[in-house]
Design a protein around this motif. Structure first.
Motif, mmCIF file in Angstrom:
data_model
loop_
_atom_site.group_PDB
_atom_site.id
_atom_site.type_symbol
_atom_site.label_atom_id
_atom_site.label_comp_id
_atom_site.label_asym_id
_atom_site.label_seq_id
_atom_site.Cartn_x
_atom_site.Cartn_y
_atom_site.Cartn_z
ATOM 1 N N MET A 245 -0.170 -8.053 5.637
ATOM 2 C CA MET A 245 -1.158 -6.970 5.760
ATOM 3 C C MET A 245 -0.614 -5.786 6.555
ATOM 4 N N ASP A 247 2.174 -4.080 6.493
ATOM 5 C CA ASP A 247 2.717 -2.988 5.682
ATOM 6 C C ASP A 247 1.614 -2.274 4.907
ATOM 7 N N VAL A 248 0.589 -3.037 4.548
ATOM 8 C CA VAL A 248 -0.518 -2.445 3.791
ATOM 9 C C VAL A 248 -1.299 -1.469 4.668
ATOM 10 N N SER A 251 0.807 1.534 5.551
ATOM 11 C CA SER A 251 0.912 2.490 4.434
ATOM 12 C C SER A 251 -0.382 3.265 4.266
ATOM 13 N N TYR A 252 -1.475 2.568 4.443
ATOM 14 C CA TYR A 252 -2.785 3.169 4.171
ATOM 15 C C TYR A 252 -3.240 4.101 5.291
ATOM 16 N N TYR A 443 -7.879 -3.220 11.816
ATOM 17 C CA TYR A 443 -8.286 -2.272 10.778
ATOM 18 C C TYR A 443 -8.996 -1.101 11.435
ATOM 19 N N PHE A 470 -12.747 -5.144 2.206
ATOM 20 C CA PHE A 470 -11.347 -4.729 2.072
ATOM 21 C C PHE A 470 -11.065 -3.980 0.768
ATOM 22 N N GLN A 471 -11.415 -4.598 -0.360
ATOM 23 C CA GLN A 471 -10.974 -4.022 -1.633
ATOM 24 C C GLN A 471 -11.595 -2.659 -1.881
ATOM 25 N N PHE A 474 -9.969 -0.122 0.477
ATOM 26 C CA PHE A 474 -8.619 0.297 0.095
ATOM 27 C C PHE A 474 -8.615 1.139 -1.189
ATOM 28 N N ALA A 475 -9.770 1.233 -1.832
ATOM 29 C CA ALA A 475 -9.847 2.030 -3.065
ATOM 30 C C ALA A 475 -10.619 3.325 -2.873
ATOM 31 N N HIS A 476 -11.557 3.333 -1.921
ATOM 32 C CA HIS A 476 -12.427 4.507 -1.783
ATOM 33 C C HIS A 476 -12.668 4.817 -0.313
ATOM 34 N N ILE A 477 -12.268 5.997 0.121
ATOM 35 C CA ILE A 477 -12.653 6.430 1.466
ATOM 36 C C ILE A 477 -13.961 7.193 1.337
ATOM 37 N N GLY A 570 -2.414 9.421 7.371
ATOM 38 C CA GLY A 570 -2.833 8.372 6.444
ATOM 39 C C GLY A 570 -3.952 8.800 5.515
ATOM 40 N N ALA A 571 -4.449 7.808 4.766
ATOM 41 C CA ALA A 571 -5.462 8.101 3.756
ATOM 42 C C ALA A 571 -6.748 8.650 4.362
ATOM 43 N N VAL B 9 4.326 -2.714 -1.930
ATOM 44 C CA VAL B 9 4.145 -3.251 -0.583
ATOM 45 C C VAL B 9 3.555 -4.651 -0.698
ATOM 46 N N GLY B 56 -0.454 9.113 -0.580
ATOM 47 C CA GLY B 56 -1.254 8.651 0.553
ATOM 48 C C GLY B 56 -2.739 8.577 0.302
ATOM 49 N N ILE B 81 -5.350 -7.595 -0.892
ATOM 50 C CA ILE B 81 -5.185 -8.537 0.204
ATOM 51 C C ILE B 81 -6.371 -8.439 1.157
#
Lengths: 609, 84
Positions: A245, A247-248, A251-252, A443, A470-471, A474-477, A570-571, B9, B56, B81
């Motif tokens: 996690m 690296d995830v 990256s995010y 997080y 989580f999902q 990671f797809a929508h802010i 970041g995002a 990643v 990003g 994940i």
């Protein structure tokens, strides 16, 4: 059937042990483990009592699938009023101990009062006794406690849950540890155990478990296993573990760094999975040695690691130059990026000391990070620390902090207060990255808005396991839709945590895969709807416990930093956690008043009146 | 053709095409190509529940077919994940 039907009540004040039947009416509604333990706690004690007083109770509860052979079915929970949070605490652990307690014939242990002298409890089927811990294991580490109990009782199959030196000294985030490095980790359940002068519980069972419908149970179990074993999440957790996690989130842009001053860590590549897999120059070995699994688990997310024998933390310390519990994501986030430390050996050492002395590595690491920021702004000086330069990024400071906090020495006592009390003591309460007094997991809620809502509304304080946004995060802010995702997953996880099965199996299973196993193990009809109803009931029961303990809507919040200081990269760059846009909708979906109290209609619907 | 950077990643890179063993590389995509096109180029199904970032910013699974790429875009893909 599924349930053993037996509870062991231990009055530590009087030294009295009493078996009693399990309340089956409650079991039908609250399943087991988290739900049933919370029901007993809510019924039996006043939630407003001091968490460290004899009036608080400590419950060890298994689930109906614990010890049955259900995939990952080895879980137990410790339920109490949390020493860190003054809220409901329920910490879940794997390993072998929970299954062995169940195999000894017990669904639950209820520990009451306070022993006049340190003791430990041995449970071998119906042969249960309290024994003196003084001059034996009191004052010992978790690892030595386990070894000494097994040796003394000449039973290599005994499984031990214990507190370390941190718990004895009432470190606010002390864990209950079992099987060396498995932990009922959060909210300070180990401090409550320490306050009761209870050092350890050792369990061994030959009673076994039974299920209501063996044929249906076996069919459901085999089908669930066939789904779990070849799945990508299982392979990933087995090979690269939760550590992946890092690296995830890096990256995010949701990796809490430098006490949440930043959301990405420049040194991530020194402490990520790749670094853990890379052989080092000194002895040609990698930090990660292998993986390991808990009872009946085919995932094997547990890490086994070794520290570079030439690293300053372990030089001349052969005790730590061997295989140790390795880094998981939450531990490496907290002792690594959160403190600005990019030294994987120092991080592994600090994490190992958390296991050895019985501390939650999330709260420990985040408390060190808060102390580092206090040092950075001059609120803490070398005079306070006894000479240590508590600087962000200092591996030496991290290693030192793990030693003095684990052994409750000097400034370590202050770090053991947890971030909230530490930052209050030194005049900067806003620097504590906590919810309800409990430190953030890994997080940052500025890029993960759903996680922000999940933290703020978690009944046990900031937590990444009480909901699963989580999902979508990671797809929508965005804030739209998060309330429904958080609410539904909170109910799901509350029920799941009540079964005896690991949440990680849910990476491959749907709820009906688990319900099919419950339906085989338990009498009566079990459906997905009943499962979610139970989860919602449990969530609201926990909420009611907290309200009775004195918590209010004002506790459903996040630190000022993440709500006012935008993420720098970041995002989520430029965003803050927008809790105010989600919380009212969440209350409404829950059937709560605008003040965050379950309405009478909601309580009636859930049979909580 | 345009060139875009690609980084996997925490995903096993052994079955992807056109990237290094570490899951990092640069790939050519047709002019006007989408994120989904780029994923197919490296043998990742856009229908799988991967999480994706372009420069990003997150791109939701349902938007991958429409997300047009530009020369020099940086794509990051990671698995669905959950923490623990």
């Amino acid at each position: 059937m599924g349930w053993q039907g037996k509870v062991l009540r231990v009055d530590l004040t009087a030294g009295k042990i009493t078996p009693e039947p399990l309340n089956m009416e409650w079991a039908e509604k609250y399943i087991g483990q988290r739900g049933l333990g919370t029901k007993y706690l809510s019924e039996e004690m006043d939630p407003s009592v001091d968490a460290l007083s004899p009036e608080n109770k400590l419950i060890f509860a298994t689930g109906p699938l614990t010890g049955t052979g259900a995939s990952t079915g080895g879980r137990y929970s410790v339920i109490t009023k949390g020493a860190l949070t003054n809220a409901i605490a329920c910490s879940n652990s794997g390993g072998q101990f929970g299954a062995y307690l169940k195999l000894a014939g017990w669904d639950m242990l209820i520990l009451e009062g306070r022993s006049p002298e340190p003791v430990y409890l041995v449970v071998e089927d119906d042969n249960v006794r309290l024994l003196p811990a003084t001059d034996f294991i009191w004052g010992e580490t978790v690892w030595d406690t386990e070894d000494k109990i097994v040796a003394k009782h000449q039973n290599p199959h005994l499984k031990v849950a214990s507190i370390g030196i941190a718990g004895e000294n009432l470190c606010r985030y002390a864990c209950v540890m079992n099987d060396r490095d498995r932990a009922a980790g959060r909210s300070g359940v180990g401090a409550v155990m320490g306050s009761k002068n209870l050092k350890a519980i050792a369990a061994y069972g030959t009673v076994g478990t039974r299920v209501a419908n063996p044929e249906a149970f076996q069919k459901a179990n085999v089908a669930a296993r066939a789904k779990l074993d070849p799945s990508e999440p299982r392979k990933r957790l087995s090979t690269i573990g939760t550590h992946a996690m890092l690296d995830v989130t890096n990256s995010y842009g949701s990796l809490p760094t430098l006490n949440c001053r930043a959301v990405q860590f420049d040194g991530a590549s020194s402490v990520n999975v790749k670094a853990a897999h890379t052989p080092r120059r000194s002895d040609g070995r990698a930090n990660l040695q292998t993986n390991k699994a808990c009872f009946a688990c085919s995932i094997g997310c547990g890490r086994v690691a070794s520290i570079d024998p030439e690293h300053f933390s372990v030089k001349d310390k052969p005790r730590y130059q061997t295989s140790l519990g390795g880094l998981e994501y939450e531990s490496i986030y907290a002792v690594g990026p959160m403190c600005g430390v990019d030294d994987i050996d120092a991080a592994t050492y600090a994490s190992a000391l958390c296991n050895e002395h019985g501390m939650d590595p999330i709260s420990f690491g985040a408390s060190v990070a808060a102390a580092m920021e206090l040092y950075d702004i001059g609120a803490i000086t070398k005079e306070d620390t006894g000479g240590m330069a508590l600087e962000f990024g200092s591996a030496e400071a991290l290693v030192w902090a793990s030693e003095v906090t684990g052994t409750a020495t000097g400034f370590g006592i202050d770090i053991g207060l947890g971030s909230k009390r530490l930052c209050e003591k030194y005049g900067h309460p806003d620097l504590a990255m906590v919810v309800k007094g409990q430190e953030f997991p890994g997080y940052d809620p500025r890029a993960m808005q759903g996680m922000g809502l999940a933290y703020a509304t978690s009944n046990r304080g900031a937590c990444h396991l009480r909901a699963s946004p989580f999902q979508d995060d990671f797809a929508h802010i965005r804030t739209e839709g998060k309330a429904a995702i958080v609410k539904k997953s909170q109910d799901r996880n509350a029920a799941w945590d009540s079964t005896g099965v690991c949440l990680f199996a849910g990476n491959a299973w749907e709820v009906d895969d688990l319900v099919a196993q419950l339906a085989g193990a338990l009498p009566g009809d079990w459906s997905v709807d009943r499962f979610f109803d139970a989860g919602e009931r449990i969530w609201n029961l926990e909420r009611m416990f907290n309200l009775r303990a004195g918590l209010t809507k004002a506790d459903d919040t996040l630190p000022k930093r993440v709500m006012e200081e935008p993420a720098a990269s970041g995002a989520g760059k430029g965003r803050v956690a927008e809790l105010d846009k989600m919380l009212p909708e969440y209350y409404e979906l829950r059937g709560w008043t605008p003040d965050g109290e379950p309405s009478s209609q909601t309580l009636g619907r859930l049979e909580l009146t | 053709m345009i060139n875009v950077g690609f980084q996997l990643v925490s995903i096993d890179a052994s079955e992807v095409r056109g990237l290094g063993r570490d899951g990092v590389g640069e790939i050519p995509v047709k002019d006007g190509g989408s994120l989904a096109d780029a994923m197919r180029m490296v043998n990742l199904s856009p229908d799988k529940p991967y999480m994706t970032l372009v420069n990003g910013d997150p791109v939701a699974p349902e938007s991958r077919e429409e997300k047009a790429l530009a020369d020099g875009d940086q794509i990051v893909v990671f698995p669905p994940i959950e923490g623990g």
